[in-house]
Design a protein around this motif. Sequence first.
Motif, short mmCIF file in Angstrom:
data_model
loop_
_atom_site.label_atom_id
_atom_site.label_comp_id
_atom_site.label_asym_id
_atom_site.label_seq_id
_atom_site.Cartn_x
_atom_site.Cartn_y
_atom_site.Cartn_z
N GLU A 10 24.24 8.69 8.37
CA GLU A 10 23.14 8.24 7.53
C GLU A 10 23.27 6.77 7.19
OE1 GLU A 10 21.36 11.62 4.85
OE2 GLU A 10 23.52 11.51 4.53
N VAL A 11 22.10 6.13 7.02
CA VAL A 11 22.02 4.73 6.64
C VAL A 11 21.42 4.65 5.25
CG1 VAL A 11 21.04 2.49 7.21
CG2 VAL A 11 21.71 4.05 9.05
N PHE A 12 22.14 4.01 4.34
CA PHE A 12 21.64 3.88 2.97
C PHE A 12 21.46 2.40 2.63
CE2 PHE A 12 24.11 7.92 2.78
CZ PHE A 12 23.03 8.76 2.59
N ASP A 13 20.59 1.73 3.38
CA ASP A 13 20.31 0.31 3.18
C ASP A 13 18.89 0.20 2.61
OD1 ASP A 13 19.56 -2.40 3.46
OD2 ASP A 13 21.07 -2.67 5.04
N LYS A 18 13.01 -0.30 3.04
CA LYS A 18 11.75 -0.90 2.58
C LYS A 18 11.00 -1.54 3.75
CE LYS A 18 9.82 -3.86 -1.02
NZ LYS A 18 8.76 -4.38 -0.15
N ALA A 19 11.74 -2.22 4.62
CA ALA A 19 11.11 -2.84 5.78
C ALA A 19 10.50 -1.79 6.71
CB ALA A 19 12.13 -3.68 6.54
N ALA A 20 11.20 -0.66 6.88
CA ALA A 20 10.68 0.41 7.74
C ALA A 20 9.41 1.02 7.15
CB ALA A 20 11.75 1.49 7.93
N LEU A 21 9.36 1.16 5.83
CA LEU A 21 8.18 1.72 5.18
C LEU A 21 7.01 0.75 5.21
CD1 LEU A 21 9.93 3.37 2.10
CD2 LEU A 21 8.91 4.57 4.03
N ASP A 22 7.28 -0.53 4.95
CA ASP A 22 6.21 -1.53 4.92
C ASP A 22 5.61 -1.76 6.30
OD1 ASP A 22 6.50 -1.89 2.22
OD2 ASP A 22 7.84 -3.62 2.39
N GLU A 23 6.41 -1.53 7.34
CA GLU A 23 5.92 -1.78 8.70
C GLU A 23 4.81 -0.81 9.08
OE1 GLU A 23 7.66 -1.94 13.29
OE2 GLU A 23 8.99 -1.49 11.61
N VAL A 24 4.88 0.42 8.58
CA VAL A 24 3.95 1.46 9.00
C VAL A 24 2.88 1.74 7.95
CG1 VAL A 24 3.78 3.84 9.83
CG2 VAL A 24 5.80 2.48 10.35
N HIS A 25 3.22 1.54 6.67
CA HIS A 25 2.31 1.95 5.59
C HIS A 25 1.94 0.77 4.72
CE1 HIS A 25 3.20 6.12 6.61
NE2 HIS A 25 4.48 5.78 6.63
N PHE A 26 0.65 0.67 4.42
CA PHE A 26 0.15 -0.38 3.53
C PHE A 26 -0.03 0.20 2.13
CE2 PHE A 26 -3.22 -2.69 1.41
CZ PHE A 26 -2.82 -4.01 1.57
N GLY A 27 0.38 -0.55 1.11
CA GLY A 27 0.24 -0.06 -0.26
C GLY A 27 1.24 1.05 -0.55
N MET A 28 0.77 2.12 -1.21
CA MET A 28 1.60 3.29 -1.54
C MET A 28 2.87 2.88 -2.28
SD MET A 28 1.46 5.70 1.84
CE MET A 28 -0.07 6.27 2.54
N ASP A 29 2.74 1.99 -3.25
CA ASP A 29 3.93 1.46 -3.92
C ASP A 29 4.72 2.55 -4.63
OD1 ASP A 29 3.32 -1.09 -3.07
OD2 ASP A 29 2.13 -1.57 -4.84
N VAL A 39 17.07 6.73 -1.31
CA VAL A 39 18.05 6.01 -0.50
C VAL A 39 19.15 5.43 -1.40
CG1 VAL A 39 18.40 4.08 1.07
CG2 VAL A 39 16.37 5.50 1.30
N ALA A 40 18.75 4.86 -2.53
CA ALA A 40 19.72 4.24 -3.43
C ALA A 40 20.69 5.26 -4.00
CB ALA A 40 18.99 3.51 -4.56
N VAL A 41 20.16 6.41 -4.44
CA VAL A 41 21.02 7.47 -4.97
C VAL A 41 21.96 7.98 -3.88
CG1 VAL A 41 21.05 9.80 -5.92
CG2 VAL A 41 19.42 8.13 -6.79
N GLY A 42 21.44 8.12 -2.65
CA GLY A 42 22.27 8.57 -1.55
C GLY A 42 23.42 7.63 -1.27
N ILE A 70 10.50 8.34 6.43
CA ILE A 70 11.69 8.71 5.66
C ILE A 70 12.87 8.93 6.59
CG2 ILE A 70 12.70 10.49 4.17
CD1 ILE A 70 9.94 10.90 2.94
N ALA A 71 12.62 9.63 7.70
CA ALA A 71 13.69 9.86 8.68
C ALA A 71 14.19 8.54 9.26
CB ALA A 71 13.19 10.78 9.79
N GLN A 72 13.28 7.62 9.56
CA GLN A 72 13.67 6.33 10.11
C GLN A 72 14.46 5.52 9.08
OE1 GLN A 72 10.37 3.94 11.41
NE2 GLN A 72 11.65 2.21 12.00
N ALA A 73 14.03 5.59 7.81
CA ALA A 73 14.72 4.84 6.77
C ALA A 73 16.14 5.33 6.55
CB ALA A 73 13.92 4.91 5.47
N LEU A 74 16.35 6.64 6.72
CA LEU A 74 17.68 7.23 6.49
C LEU A 74 18.53 7.28 7.76
CD1 LEU A 74 16.71 10.24 4.17
CD2 LEU A 74 17.90 8.15 3.51
N GLY A 75 17.93 6.96 8.90
CA GLY A 75 18.67 7.04 10.15
C GLY A 75 18.89 8.46 10.63
N ARG A 76 17.98 9.37 10.27
CA ARG A 76 18.11 10.77 10.66
C ARG A 76 17.09 11.13 11.75
NH1 ARG A 76 19.00 14.95 5.65
NH2 ARG A 76 20.46 13.76 4.38
#
Length: 277
Positions: A10-13, A18-29, A39-42, A70-76
């Motif tokens: 797993e990747v907890f960066d 944030k970069a992975a989420l912003d690349e695909v999704h606009f807004g949704m803060d 990710v931070a708690v993990g 979410i899977a991309q952000a966690l490296g799963r």
Amino acid sequence: GLPWGSVSGEVFDVSKAKAALDEVHFGMDDVKERILELVAVGSLVGGVRDKILCLVGPPGTGKTSIGASIAQALGREFYRFSVGGLGDVAEIKGHRRTYVGAMPGKPVQCLKATKKFNPVVLIDEVDKLGRGGTAGDPASALLELLDPSQNAAFLDHYLDVPVDLSRCLFVCTANDASLIPGPLLDRMEFIQLAGYDLEDKVAIAKGHLVPKALEEAGLTDTKGVSFDDDALVALIRGHAREAGVRTLQKLVEKIGRKMALRVVRDGDEKAMATRPE
């Protein structure tokens, strides 16, 4: 065929997530903030588990694609299956091997497909789950799958041995949370996805929908083909007023196809005009 003991590193960066989420999704803060908290708690406790997230919102707001992010952000690894209209408990718990054509349930198929024991599993359309009948109650079968106190020894009827699913991160999606059975509601943490306003839709169209539609229509190398902001605003206000952007995507793709037809016709007419007698 199962990957016994094999897990993804797993990747907890938080910045990469944030970069992975912003690349695909606009807004949704709010949604992104909750995922970054995960990710931070993990990163502090050394893993993400015992959380059942449920994304609730209108159609076309990006619930399914958020699961993949979410899977991309966690490296799963990522696996999706839909339970909309599902009325057979064997789809979850597997068939007993005495039946012809018996096969394991979706959770075990997920492990076999991803080759890991800790994928992100997206359970789509959980509010449209069948209510049970002669083939059993799939909602009750999901209880064992989603309950952190039980899924460490999930029993598939086909395998007939306990399978540890506690390392999986389950994400559910629904359009209407009030239609989800009560016992399942208690096991989920809800993340509400609101609809997009006009400015959001214009930004999504310019950043994602229009480039994709032009590419699919073969117009990326054609000069003079573009959408201006006024055209997008007129399209949204007149024909795509729903909360999501799925209708807008279809309309942009339709315009792209018509532009492709015009480009080809103009090219044929020019070729005919320059052809020697």
